[in-house]
Write a protein that holds these residues in place. Structure first.
Motif, PDB file in Angstrom:
ATOM      1  N   THR A 221      35.671 -17.383  -8.232  1.00 40.56           N
ATOM      2  CA  THR A 221      36.746 -17.547  -7.257  1.00 40.56           C
ATOM      3  C   THR A 221      37.349 -16.199  -6.894  1.00 40.56           C
ATOM      4  OG1 THR A 221      37.256 -19.695  -8.232  1.00 40.56           O
ATOM      5  CG2 THR A 221      38.906 -18.748  -6.781  1.00 40.56           C
ATOM      6  N   GLY A 222      37.597 -15.389  -7.923  1.00 43.33           N
ATOM      7  CA  GLY A 222      38.171 -14.072  -7.683  1.00 43.33           C
ATOM      8  C   GLY A 222      37.238 -13.176  -6.886  1.00 43.33           C
ATOM      9  N   CYS A 223      35.943 -13.276  -7.148  1.00 38.42           N
ATOM     10  CA  CYS A 223      34.955 -12.477  -6.417  1.00 38.42           C
ATOM     11  C   CYS A 223      34.979 -12.814  -4.940  1.00 38.42           C
ATOM     12  CB  CYS A 223      33.562 -12.731  -6.995  1.00 38.42           C
ATOM     13  SG  CYS A 223      32.270 -11.792  -6.175  1.00 38.42           S
ATOM     14  N   VAL A 224      34.971 -14.097  -4.618  1.00 42.63           N
ATOM     15  CA  VAL A 224      34.985 -14.531  -3.219  1.00 42.63           C
ATOM     16  C   VAL A 224      36.292 -14.122  -2.548  1.00 42.63           C
ATOM     17  CG1 VAL A 224      35.007 -16.549  -1.707  1.00 42.63           C
ATOM     18  CG2 VAL A 224      33.404 -16.436  -3.619  1.00 42.63           C
ATOM     19  N   ALA A 225      37.403 -14.372  -3.241  1.00 41.56           N
ATOM     20  CA  ALA A 225      38.706 -14.032  -2.677  1.00 41.56           C
ATOM     21  C   ALA A 225      38.827 -12.526  -2.488  1.00 41.56           C
ATOM     22  CB  ALA A 225      39.816 -14.549  -3.587  1.00 41.56           C
ATOM     23  N   GLY A 226      38.394 -11.764  -3.488  1.00 42.04           N
ATOM     24  CA  GLY A 226      38.466 -10.308  -3.395  1.00 42.04           C
ATOM     25  C   GLY A 226      37.600  -9.768  -2.273  1.00 42.04           C
ATOM     26  N   ALA A 227      36.410 -10.336  -2.111  1.00 42.67           N
ATOM     27  CA  ALA A 227      35.519  -9.909  -1.042  1.00 42.67           C
ATOM     28  C   ALA A 227      36.134 -10.183   0.320  1.00 42.67           C
ATOM     29  CB  ALA A 227      34.170 -10.617  -1.165  1.00 42.67           C
ATOM     30  N   LYS A 228      36.791 -11.322   0.451  1.00 42.35           N
ATOM     31  CA  LYS A 228      37.440 -11.677   1.715  1.00 42.35           C
ATOM     32  C   LYS A 228      38.555 -10.695   2.042  1.00 42.35           C
ATOM     33  CE  LYS A 228      35.136 -15.103   3.229  1.00 42.35           C
ATOM     34  NZ  LYS A 228      34.372 -14.841   4.466  1.00 42.35           N
ATOM     35  N   VAL A 229      39.357 -10.380   1.026  1.00 38.79           N
ATOM     36  CA  VAL A 229      40.441  -9.418   1.227  1.00 38.79           C
ATOM     37  C   VAL A 229      39.850  -8.049   1.584  1.00 38.79           C
ATOM     38  CG1 VAL A 229      42.335  -8.185   0.099  1.00 38.79           C
ATOM     39  CG2 VAL A 229      42.048 -10.637  -0.286  1.00 38.79           C
ATOM     40  N   GLY A 230      38.809  -7.685   0.855  1.00 35.60           N
ATOM     41  CA  GLY A 230      38.175  -6.398   1.115  1.00 35.60           C
ATOM     42  C   GLY A 230      37.583  -6.312   2.505  1.00 35.60           C
ATOM     43  N   GLU A 231      37.061  -7.428   2.996  1.00 35.54           N
ATOM     44  CA  GLU A 231      36.497  -7.467   4.344  1.00 35.54           C
ATOM     45  C   GLU A 231      37.555  -7.155   5.388  1.00 35.54           C
ATOM     46  OE1 GLU A 231      32.654 -10.480   4.596  1.00 35.54           O
ATOM     47  OE2 GLU A 231      34.664 -11.253   4.854  1.00 35.54           O
ATOM     48  N   VAL A 232      38.752  -7.680   5.156  1.00 33.04           N
ATOM     49  CA  VAL A 232      39.852  -7.408   6.080  1.00 33.04           C
ATOM     50  C   VAL A 232      40.159  -5.918   6.096  1.00 33.04           C
ATOM     51  CG1 VAL A 232      42.300  -7.840   6.552  1.00 33.04           C
ATOM     52  CG2 VAL A 232      40.819  -9.711   5.797  1.00 33.04           C
ATOM     53  N   PHE A 233      40.161  -5.312   4.915  1.00 39.31           N
ATOM     54  CA  PHE A 233      40.404  -3.876   4.832  1.00 39.31           C
ATOM     55  C   PHE A 233      39.297  -3.111   5.548  1.00 39.31           C
ATOM     56  CE2 PHE A 233      43.500  -5.029   1.709  1.00 39.31           C
ATOM     57  CZ  PHE A 233      44.418  -3.980   1.712  1.00 39.31           C
ATOM     58  N   ASP A 234      38.066  -3.570   5.349  1.00 34.37           N
ATOM     59  CA  ASP A 234      36.937  -2.926   6.015  1.00 34.37           C
ATOM     60  C   ASP A 234      37.106  -2.948   7.528  1.00 34.37           C
ATOM     61  OD1 ASP A 234      35.447  -2.054   3.879  1.00 34.37           O
ATOM     62  OD2 ASP A 234      34.343  -3.922   3.685  1.00 34.37           O
ATOM     63  N   GLU A 235      37.503  -4.110   8.039  1.00 31.60           N
ATOM     64  CA  GLU A 235      37.578  -4.287   9.487  1.00 31.60           C
ATOM     65  C   GLU A 235      38.774  -3.559  10.080  1.00 31.60           C
ATOM     66  OE1 GLU A 235      35.263  -5.695  11.239  1.00 31.60           O
ATOM     67  OE2 GLU A 235      34.110  -6.197   9.458  1.00 31.60           O
ATOM     68  N   LYS A 236      39.886  -3.551   9.370  1.00 31.11           N
ATOM     69  CA  LYS A 236      41.141  -3.097   9.964  1.00 31.11           C
ATOM     70  C   LYS A 236      41.536  -1.678   9.577  1.00 31.11           C
ATOM     71  CE  LYS A 236      41.751  -7.261  11.636  1.00 31.11           C
ATOM     72  NZ  LYS A 236      41.439  -7.526  13.046  1.00 31.11           N
ATOM     73  N   LEU A 237      41.245  -1.306   8.349  1.00 29.51           N
ATOM     74  CA  LEU A 237      41.872  -0.089   7.833  1.00 29.51           C
ATOM     75  C   LEU A 237      40.895   1.035   7.520  1.00 29.51           C
ATOM     76  CD1 LEU A 237      44.442  -1.772   5.404  1.00 29.51           C
ATOM     77  CD2 LEU A 237      44.884  -0.827   7.666  1.00 29.51           C
ATOM     78  N   LEU A 238      39.766   0.705   6.952  1.00 31.75           N
ATOM     79  CA  LEU A 238      38.890   1.754   6.461  1.00 31.75           C
ATOM     80  C   LEU A 238      37.903   2.233   7.529  1.00 31.75           C
ATOM     81  CD1 LEU A 238      38.013   0.190   2.986  1.00 31.75           C
ATOM     82  CD2 LEU A 238      39.695   1.959   3.461  1.00 31.75           C
ATOM     83  N   ASP A 239      37.399   3.430   7.314  1.00 37.27           N
ATOM     84  CA  ASP A 239      36.302   3.916   8.140  1.00 37.27           C
ATOM     85  C   ASP A 239      35.030   3.270   7.611  1.00 37.27           C
ATOM     86  OD1 ASP A 239      38.002   5.442   9.609  1.00 37.27           O
ATOM     87  OD2 ASP A 239      37.656   7.255   8.453  1.00 37.27           O
ATOM     88  N   ASN A 240      34.739   2.101   8.155  1.00 34.49           N
ATOM     89  CA  ASN A 240      33.690   1.272   7.582  1.00 34.49           C
ATOM     90  C   ASN A 240      32.293   1.643   8.069  1.00 34.49           C
ATOM     91  OD1 ASN A 240      32.769  -0.873   5.965  1.00 34.49           O
ATOM     92  ND2 ASN A 240      32.613  -2.166   7.773  1.00 34.49           N
ATOM     93  N   GLN A 241      32.208   2.390   9.144  1.00 35.11           N
ATOM     94  CA  GLN A 241      30.899   2.746   9.692  1.00 35.11           C
ATOM     95  C   GLN A 241      30.583   4.199   9.369  1.00 35.11           C
ATOM     96  OE1 GLN A 241      29.221   0.345  11.164  1.00 35.11           O
ATOM     97  NE2 GLN A 241      30.814  -1.130  11.679  1.00 35.11           N
ATOM     98  N   GLN A 242      29.335   4.443   9.023  1.00 38.26           N
ATOM     99  CA  GLN A 242      28.918   5.817   8.811  1.00 38.26           C
ATOM    100  C   GLN A 242      27.647   6.095   9.602  1.00 38.26           C
ATOM    101  OE1 GLN A 242      27.679   7.074   4.849  1.00 38.26           O
ATOM    102  NE2 GLN A 242      28.495   9.116   5.245  1.00 38.26           N
ATOM    103  N   CYS A 243      27.678   7.202  10.326  1.00 41.19           N
ATOM    104  CA  CYS A 243      26.507   7.625  11.093  1.00 41.19           C
ATOM    105  C   CYS A 243      25.511   8.266  10.141  1.00 41.19           C
ATOM    106  CB  CYS A 243      26.922   8.616  12.176  1.00 41.19           C
ATOM    107  SG  CYS A 243      25.513   9.303  13.046  1.00 41.19           S
ATOM    108  N   ILE A 244      24.295   7.738  10.134  1.00 42.25           N
ATOM    109  CA  ILE A 244      23.271   8.282   9.245  1.00 42.25           C
ATOM    110  C   ILE A 244      22.761   9.606   9.783  1.00 42.25           C
ATOM    111  CG2 ILE A 244      20.957   7.853   8.324  1.00 42.25           C
ATOM    112  CD1 ILE A 244      21.700   4.832   8.428  1.00 42.25           C
ATOM    113  N   THR A 245      22.833   9.788  11.092  1.00 43.94           N
ATOM    114  CA  THR A 245      22.314  10.996  11.718  1.00 43.94           C
ATOM    115  C   THR A 245      23.182  12.211  11.408  1.00 43.94           C
ATOM    116  OG1 THR A 245      21.408   9.646  13.485  1.00 43.94           O
ATOM    117  CG2 THR A 245      21.581  12.005  13.902  1.00 43.94           C
ATOM    118  N   CYS A 246      24.501  12.067  11.596  1.00 44.41           N
ATOM    119  CA  CYS A 246      25.374  13.237  11.404  1.00 44.41           C
ATOM    120  C   CYS A 246      26.372  13.055  10.266  1.00 44.41           C
ATOM    121  CB  CYS A 246      26.100  13.573  12.712  1.00 44.41           C
ATOM    122  SG  CYS A 246      27.477  12.455  13.111  1.00 44.41           S
TER     123      CYS A 246
END
Ligand SMILES: [Zn+2]
Length: 122
Positions: A91-116
């Motif tokens: 339960t905690g894993c699923v809940a934590g992943a969901k919370v983390g997803e929100v952070f990924d989408e809203k707050l963190l630099d979630n994308q990284q360019c492999i080229t540069c």
């Protein structure tokens, strides 16, 4: 015009539309730092909460088991602790992943360019 092969299998079709704002490469991957971190924290926290909750459940199980007999007390307590830990962790894993997803989408630099190597948010 450069053509980049998509060699990584974990990319979703949604990622293919993302381009690096620095070099315009479409060779971009999701980092999912928040999701992974959230899942890890959730797993540990959920397991701890599940076990502590299971202690109460184990005591209940022990009382019920004690009525049924000494073997029942041991089995009831053990099963309660194990189930509580597993349930709490998942339960905690699923809940934590969901919370983390929100952070990924809203707050963190979630994308990284492999080229540069440039990191940016989607
Ligand atoms: Zn780039």
């Amino acid at each position: 015009m450069n053509h980049y092969q998509i060699s990584t299998s974990h990319q979703t079709p949604n990622d293919l539309a993302v381009r690096c704002p620095k070099c315009q490469s479409n060779h971009v991957r999701r980092q999912n730092v928040g999701r992974r971190t959230g899942a890890a924290i959730g797993t540990v926290g959920g397991a701890a909460a599940g076990v502590s909750g299971a202690i109460a459940g184990a005591e209940t199980g022990a009382v019920v088991g004690a009525i049924a007999g000494p073997a029942g007390a041991a089995l009831g307590g053990l099963a309660g602790a194990i189930l509580g830990g597993i349930f709490g962790a998942s339960t905690g894993c699923v809940a934590g992943a969901k919370v983390g997803e929100v952070f990924d989408e809203k707050l963190l630099d979630n994308q990284q360019c492999i080229t540069c190597g440039h990191e940016f948010s989607s």
